[in-house]
Design an enzyme around this catalytic site. Structure first.
Site, PDB file in Angstrom:
ATOM      1  N   THR A  38      -2.065  -3.103  10.457  1.00 35.99           N
ATOM      2  CA  THR A  38      -2.013  -3.033   8.992  1.00 35.99           C
ATOM      3  C   THR A  38      -0.783  -3.714   8.480  1.00 35.99           C
ATOM      4  OG1 THR A  38      -3.221  -0.977   8.929  1.00 35.99           O
ATOM      5  CG2 THR A  38      -2.229  -1.640   6.886  1.00 35.99           C
ATOM      6  N   THR A  58       0.878  -1.185   0.000  1.00 35.37           N
ATOM      7  CA  THR A  58       0.000   0.000   0.000  1.00 35.37           C
ATOM      8  C   THR A  58       0.915   1.233   0.000  1.00 35.37           C
ATOM      9  OG1 THR A  58      -0.215  -0.137   2.410  1.00 35.37           O
ATOM     10  CG2 THR A  58      -1.980  -1.097   1.096  1.00 35.37           C
TER      11      THR A  58
END
Lengths: 397, 397
Positions: free
Chosen positions: A184, A146
């Site tokens: 995450t 990401t």
């Protein structure tokens, strides 16, 4: 133990692939008939793919993992669960395996409907490029990125106690929002040892506690984290050598994530020695690595041991001021800041000058000797920079 | 209840004064023969002045407070204790009061020897300018500032249940490094009610728990925090009206500290409604106000409710996704982001447009309804900005 190339594909029989389209990425990992276990976020809000993966992994059997980046599929309700289920179906159909042997993972923005019109064709594409090669592992690692600035892979070859050669390979994605208990962060690890699901579980829990759970970027904890460990069983039996190699794999992946913290310019290791308990060692290490004041001091190359002391103090670890020592370590040198409660680096001292210079290096180790017991722990972190604020102030919903 | 001028000097008989020299400041507060109580940092490392103040306040009697800024007198060992003791002596001599009725407080850099050559003449100067006037309170408030950008004072007049009029006045300093359980925060509060030390203790603990302890700037907790409450006993007896006025005083001072968070451009209140327990309400409110991702989103004016949801999730509070509601409130408007688990502000919705606009205001309230019980809590915070990083990366040892 030998560090080798190939990431997850360093293990025989593992196929991997991945592809990206715009801000979305999709990766597939085929693990054959493997046993598997996983560790999930402790966040009370869990993304839909996690719920489904928990269910599918209950029997400890895994044949494939499908993972996407760009959308977390979290807080998306029954519709999100359908999308996660659809991803599982697509992988199962494409690989001719049972659906309940497929794990699914997502990372990205929370609360948005999955863009299945992009995910489906990407999945078909990736199903066509799976391969047991460094390229396959790399494509997978790149697909799940990401805000990561580089793909994260690691692999190692080692001898089991029974003499057979075994391997472990892993990929990870991380970057911001990393905190104790994983945030995450996705990591997928493969191995060829023979092990029951419960043996794998024990081994993964041990490794994660010392590595991914000691990793701090910004103290927030995500809704989507998972680490999966899959074993093909083609080599010898699981043993202590395996544990050591697994610890190393998780540690190296965790370090890559810390180095790639959002906006980070410096990597920091905090090592606590001689704490009264294991818990004390861990919480002192985490408090220092997680302190925004220590992190900004690291960015500013300021050997501000007062902030380190304050963080040790509020960590809750048992301390005696007059026993604490703090050492800064750089590439080729180390310097005492505090020695058994005595301030060494202050005012016009030579030590403070050296410390200021050492703090300009890009990998800093802070060693804290509490001298109250015999327990040790390490935490991994990075600095807090203008770019961290920029990245996170501008990352829109 | 009426908000009035005068800070700590709003209370009859209280004398205050202060002065600064370069980065150092010194303030003195004379409280006559008052009863008093204090709350101290829970950091395991406590600065020398705290240790001495704890001792001197044990009998609940206080006549004066001497406080300096610029040096924390922390981790300074026996020499630091001598300096703290010397400050107490100077105040006691100058005011002709017993030494054990003097409290001493410090704030600033850790681990440096106190500059007594500056502190001593400053003390003599301040002893000469003590007065019961708004100017005296203001001078004291200014003297204890560090990275604060404005002095913090508040005073209120109210009726006790017995019909008599009473007052409470307070000053505070704060700014960075503020976290639950008080951090680099000093507050001194005066009142004219009649109360035993144990009554004051109970009242202060109650007020601090709901206010200063719900204040988050950067999550670090200092070694030097204290809040002192001194009562002259010249008005009526302590009662519930007093508690209400004390809560208000602490809340208003806490809000000023949040607004003056280092580098902050925006003030945030997080209100949690209908939590399953008081503890749950508090930890959810604190997790959201303390999340660096929420704080950077606030700075970026991004109504990123996914980060709010994630923080609620890792706070540990009991939640049910399908029950959570999140409302953003600005000066004159409010907008639903999530309503009972349903996403309202997303995609092209009018609500998201309004939320984006509302987030540009400089005071934002985030209201979270957990709908799992009946407990409420509020936390006070601010955004995380480039300037926070700048201030803390450049603040040298």
């Amino acid at each position: 133990m030998k560090i080798i190339e190939g990431g997850v594909c360093a293990v025989e029989g593992i196929l991997a692939g991945g592809s990206r389209k715009g801000k979305y990425g999709l990766g597939i990992l085929y693990t054959g008939k493997s046993t598997a276990t996983a560790v999930f976020t402790s966040n009370n809000i869990k993304a839909e793919p996690l719920k489904l993966t928990m269910k599918n992994l209950k029997d400890g059997k895994l044949s494939a993992i499908i993972a996407n980046s760009g959308n977390a599929n979290c807080f998306t309700g029954p519709e999100g669960m359908e999308d996660a289920q659809r991803m599982v179906e697509l992988a199962a159909e494409g690989l001719s395996i049972p659906e309940d042997r497929v794990a699914v993972a997502s990372t990205g923005v929370i609360g948005r409907k999955m863009p299945m019109n992009i995910i489906e064709p990407l999945t078909q594409k990736v199903l066509g490029n799976l391969e047991n090669s460094p390229r396959g592992s790399r494509r997978f690692a790149e697909a799940i990125m990401t805000t990561d600035t580089f793909p994260k892979e690691f692999a190692v070859e080692f001898k089991l106690e029974d003499g057979s050669t075994a391997r472990i390979g892993g990929v990870a994605k991380g970057s911001g929002m990393i905190a104790p208990n994983m945030a995450t962060m996705l990591s997928f690890i493969t191995t060829d040892v023979k092990a029951s699901p419960s043996q794998l579980k024990e081994a993964l829990r041990t490794a994660v506690d010392e590595t991914f759970n000691m990793l701090i970027v910004d103290g927030d904890e995500s809704t989507n984290d998972m680490v999966i460990l899959a074993a093909t069983g083609k080599s010898g039996k699981i043993d202590d050598n395996f544990q050591e190699a697994l610890n190393l794999t998780c540690k190296e992946l965790a370090k890559m994530i810390a180095k790639d913290g959002e906006g980070a310019t410096k990597y920091m290791e905090v090592k606590v020695l001689n704490a009264k308990s294991q818990k004390d060692a861990k919480r002192a290490a985490r408090a220092v690595a997680g302190s925004t004041l220590v992190k900004t001091a690291l960015f500013g190359a300021d050997p501000n041991w007062g902030r380190i002391i304050a963080a040790i103090g509020y960590s809750g670890a048992a301390i005696k001021e007059e026993k604490i020592s703090i050492i800064l370590e750089g590439e080729n040198r180390k310097i005492d800041l505090i020695r058994a409660g005595e301030i060494i680096a202050s005012g016009d001292s030579e030590e403070l000058k050296i410390a200021r210079d050492l703090m300009k290096e890009d990998k800093i180790r802070i060693i804290i000797d509490l001298a109250t017991g015999e327990y040790t722990a390490k935490a991994y972190g990075c600095d807090l920079t203008y770019d961290y604020v920029k990245i996170n102030a501008e990352y829109t919903t």
